[in-house]
Enzyme design. Structure first.
Site, short mmCIF file in Angstrom:
data_model
loop_
_atom_site.label_atom_id
_atom_site.label_comp_id
_atom_site.label_asym_id
_atom_site.label_seq_id
_atom_site.Cartn_x
_atom_site.Cartn_y
_atom_site.Cartn_z
N GLU A 138 38.88 22.63 63.34
CA GLU A 138 38.84 23.20 62.00
C GLU A 138 40.15 22.92 61.27
OE1 GLU A 138 35.84 26.98 62.46
OE2 GLU A 138 37.89 27.29 63.15
N CYS A 161 46.19 23.55 56.48
CA CYS A 161 46.53 23.96 57.84
C CYS A 161 45.70 23.09 58.77
CB CYS A 161 46.16 25.43 58.01
SG CYS A 161 46.28 26.00 59.70
N CYS A 205 43.07 24.85 72.83
CA CYS A 205 44.49 24.98 73.15
C CYS A 205 44.60 25.48 74.59
CB CYS A 205 45.19 25.96 72.22
SG CYS A 205 46.97 26.11 72.54
N CYS A 215 47.39 32.18 74.91
CA CYS A 215 47.86 33.44 74.32
C CYS A 215 46.65 34.37 74.18
CB CYS A 215 48.51 33.18 72.97
SG CYS A 215 49.81 31.93 73.07
N CYS A 234 44.70 35.16 70.72
CA CYS A 234 44.35 34.06 69.82
C CYS A 234 42.97 33.51 70.15
CB CYS A 234 45.41 32.96 69.96
SG CYS A 234 44.96 31.39 69.20
N GLU A 241 48.43 23.49 70.23
CA GLU A 241 49.88 23.59 70.29
C GLU A 241 50.44 22.19 69.97
OE1 GLU A 241 52.51 25.56 70.43
OE2 GLU A 241 53.73 23.76 70.66
N CYS A 255 45.15 33.02 60.55
CA CYS A 255 45.88 32.77 61.78
C CYS A 255 45.15 33.27 63.01
CB CYS A 255 47.21 33.47 61.75
SG CYS A 255 48.46 32.42 61.13
N1 SAH Z 1 49.99 26.87 68.72
C1 SAH Z 1 50.90 27.04 67.66
C2 SAH Z 1 50.28 26.82 66.30
C3 SAH Z 1 48.89 27.35 66.09
S1 SAH Z 1 48.70 29.08 66.06
C4 SAH Z 1 51.56 28.39 67.74
O1 SAH Z 1 51.11 29.23 68.49
O2 SAH Z 1 52.58 28.56 67.07
C5 SAH Z 1 49.35 29.52 64.46
C6 SAH Z 1 49.92 30.89 64.38
O3 SAH Z 1 48.90 31.89 64.47
C7 SAH Z 1 50.90 31.22 65.50
O4 SAH Z 1 52.02 31.86 64.99
C8 SAH Z 1 50.08 32.14 66.35
O5 SAH Z 1 50.87 32.93 67.18
C9 SAH Z 1 49.32 32.92 65.32
N2 SAH Z 1 48.17 33.65 65.84
C10 SAH Z 1 47.39 33.32 66.86
N3 SAH Z 1 46.40 34.22 67.02
C11 SAH Z 1 46.57 35.16 66.06
C12 SAH Z 1 45.87 36.35 65.70
N4 SAH Z 1 44.78 36.72 66.36
N5 SAH Z 1 46.33 37.07 64.66
C13 SAH Z 1 47.42 36.66 63.98
N6 SAH Z 1 48.12 35.55 64.26
C14 SAH Z 1 47.70 34.79 65.30
FE1 SF4 Z 2 47.55 28.03 71.43
FE2 SF4 Z 2 49.05 28.90 69.37
FE3 SF4 Z 2 46.71 30.12 70.03
FE4 SF4 Z 2 48.84 30.36 71.64
S1 SF4 Z 2 48.67 31.10 69.53
S2 SF4 Z 2 46.73 29.93 72.29
S3 SF4 Z 2 49.77 28.34 71.43
S4 SF4 Z 2 46.95 28.03 69.27
#
Ligand code: SAH
Ligand code: SF4
Length: 467
Positions: free
Chosen positions: A136, A149, A156, A160, A163, A224, A399
């Site tokens: 996406e 974006c 990924c 985390c 996410c 990532e 996000c």
């Molecule tokens: N993998 C990279 C970039 C993609 S995620 C990273 O983690 O930085 C983009 C952003 O969204 C990151 O800051 C991530 O921590 C945040 N993010 C992930 N899941 C989220 C959620 N459920 N609510 C708010 N932010 C989230």
């Molecule tokens: Fe991957 Fe970023 Fe999501 Fe963590 S927050 S699982 S690094 S996309």
């Protein structure tokens, strides 16, 4: 609100490779097609002109029996005019156009679905890749800029727990051109003027004219970026190179968001590409960060922050510290104070992201009073702090919401060859064991300690391998 806070409003998902190996002459050859496709396995796409720099494209076309300058012509169409239809390439003889375009502009992204909100000023696209993978991207129009974006991986592997992307594991890395094409396709949409139809000021905001030129790119979609290092850096080079080599965006308008792969941050600092670094911190203490961002077991808070400060010093650019506020988990006043002490006096600002709860998650966003207190304490410590807007939330485009599901498709297997998983998060895989090995060898790829610590199985890992 700080510019960046709005800029990153969202976030923040078989053809065989056809290019002969000898055609890959550019130093960016690493971005070229990888292992051949096997049925049911994710595979890298055919080579595309955006995989190569201009010199590489000229050499490639010469090998295909074309004049070298055709590379400049077709690049000017793709990057300069955002034209992909051979019929519109009238400076190229009609007899050559189709053959040329078929060779160097293979279709990479098929739009499966587009969802819009803010009256059309925010648009999330679901793209199917040539091997069936889904990714996406989210396009956002503002009165003063247009931001996309983009995804850097299908899925990924960083695991985390809050996410949505992380829940499905990693399918594969995207090629350089698959990343660049998300930007080019988005630039086409921006140029069409449709972003101006809605409330560019955000939900319920006033109607506003949006620039027709895409100006900003954030790597905050799926994946990532620094776990797909070489291809992401090549994509950044395509984005900043002026046409016909690239899109001619300003490096200052590009943001790479990382979970904190320290060797990769250090390597990025040496690339002479002053892009903005966003570091997803989410906790100021190792105990909690180990849980929220599992890669913290390899690189601790102090180490990742030092890498961020060195990046800031080298690039001259303020690092954005991303912090998703999770109710009762990381939003305590003492954690705000600790974060304030870690960041005070540094070239940094904090972007607080109200958590977007993912389906089935036990976590929720912090309450507004708690959020306000967190902001207040950080500011009292002298740390510039903003709360990110929630552009795209209602279309699951904000996000952490990107999950790239498409109900009519069978779900893809997540245990592709090279996928490394056991017990813990899935760490970067790519398409083949050979590649996986090379990532282990490469300090920017899989962190060796993760492999040793039992997150990865031992299948083929640790041996010597060429890139
Ligand atoms: N993998 C990279 C970039 C993609 S995620 C990273 O983690 O930085 C983009 C952003 O969204 C990151 O800051 C991530 O921590 C945040 N993010 C992930 N899941 C989220 C959620 N459920 N609510 C708010 N932010 C989230
Ligand atoms: Fe991957 Fe970023 Fe999501 Fe963590 S927050 S699982 S690094 S996309």
């Amino acid at each position: 609100m700080h510019r960046h806070a709005k800029m990153v409003g969202v976030m923040p998902t078989t053809a065989l490779p056809v290019v002969p190996a000898e055609a890959v002459t550019s130093p960016d050859a690493v971005t070229s097609p990888q292992a051949p496709a096997r049925p049911g396995r994710p595979a890298m796409p055919p080579q595309h002109l955006a995989d190569l720099d201009l010199a590489g494209r000229r050499a490639w076309l010469t090998e295909l029996g074309h004049k070298a300058y055709r590379a400049d012509q077709i690049s000017r169409h793709y990057f300069g005019r955002l034209v992909r239809d051979p019929a519109a390439m009238t400076d190229i003889p009609a007899a050559d156009r189709d053959r040329l375009a078929a060779a160097v502009l293979p279709p990479l992204l098929t739009q499966v679905r587009e969802r819009t909100c803010d009256g059309g000023a925010t648009r999330k696209s679901l793209w199917r890749l040539h091997d069936g993978s889904l990714i996406e991207s989210v396009l956002m129009g503002y009165p003063d800029r247009v931001t996309v974006c983009v995804s850097s991986q299908a899925g990924c592997g960083m695991g985390c727990p809050f996410c949505a992307t992380g829940q499905g594991g990693l399918r594969r890395n995207l090629s350089t051109a698959e990343i660049v094409d998300q930007v080019v396709r988005s630039a086409e949409v921006a140029a069409s003027g449709v972003l101006s139809s809605g409330s560019a000021g955000g939900p319920g905001g006033p109607r506003a004219t949006v620039p027709s030129r895409l100006s900003h790119v954030v790597f905050m979609g799926m994946g990532e970026p620094l776990a797909n290092y070489a291809r992401v850096v090549a994509a950044l080079r395509r984005l900043v190179a002026p046409p016909p080599e690239g899109l001619g965006l300003s490096a200052r308008h590009l943001t790479v968001s990382t979970v904190g792969l320290v060797p990769a941050i250090r390597r990025l600092a040496e690339e002479n590409l002053p892009v903005t670094l966003a570091l997803s911190l989410h906790a100021p203490d190792d105990d909690l960060r180990d849980e929220l961002v599992p890669v913290n077991e390899r690189w601790k808070v102090a180490e990742v922050l030092q890498a961020a400060w060195d990046y800031a010093a080298r690039s001259g650019r303020r690092v954005s510290i991303e912090y998703a506020l999770i109710r009762g988990v990381n939003d305590q006043p003492w954690r705000a104070d600790l974060l304030g002490r870690l960041l005070a006096g540094k070239l940094a600002h904090v972007n607080l992201i109200p958590l977007n709860p993912t389906p089935g998650s036990r976590w929720d966003a912090s309450t507004k009073p708690v959020e306000r207190e967190f902001v207040r304490r950080l500011r009292a410590a002298g740390v510039a702090t903003t709360v990110r807007d929630t552009r795209g939330r209602e279309i699951d485009g904000a996000c952490g919401q990107l999950a790239a599901s498409e109900p009519t498709l069978p779900s893809f297997p997540l245990t592709s060859e090279g996928t490394v998983r056991r017990g813990g998060p899935v760490i970067d895989t790519g398409a083949s064991v050979a590649q996986t090995r090379s990532l282990v060898q490469d300090p920017v790829g899989i962190p060796g300690k993760l492999v040793q610590s039992g997150w990865a199985d031992s299948r083929g890992l640790g041996g010597k391998a060429k890139r």
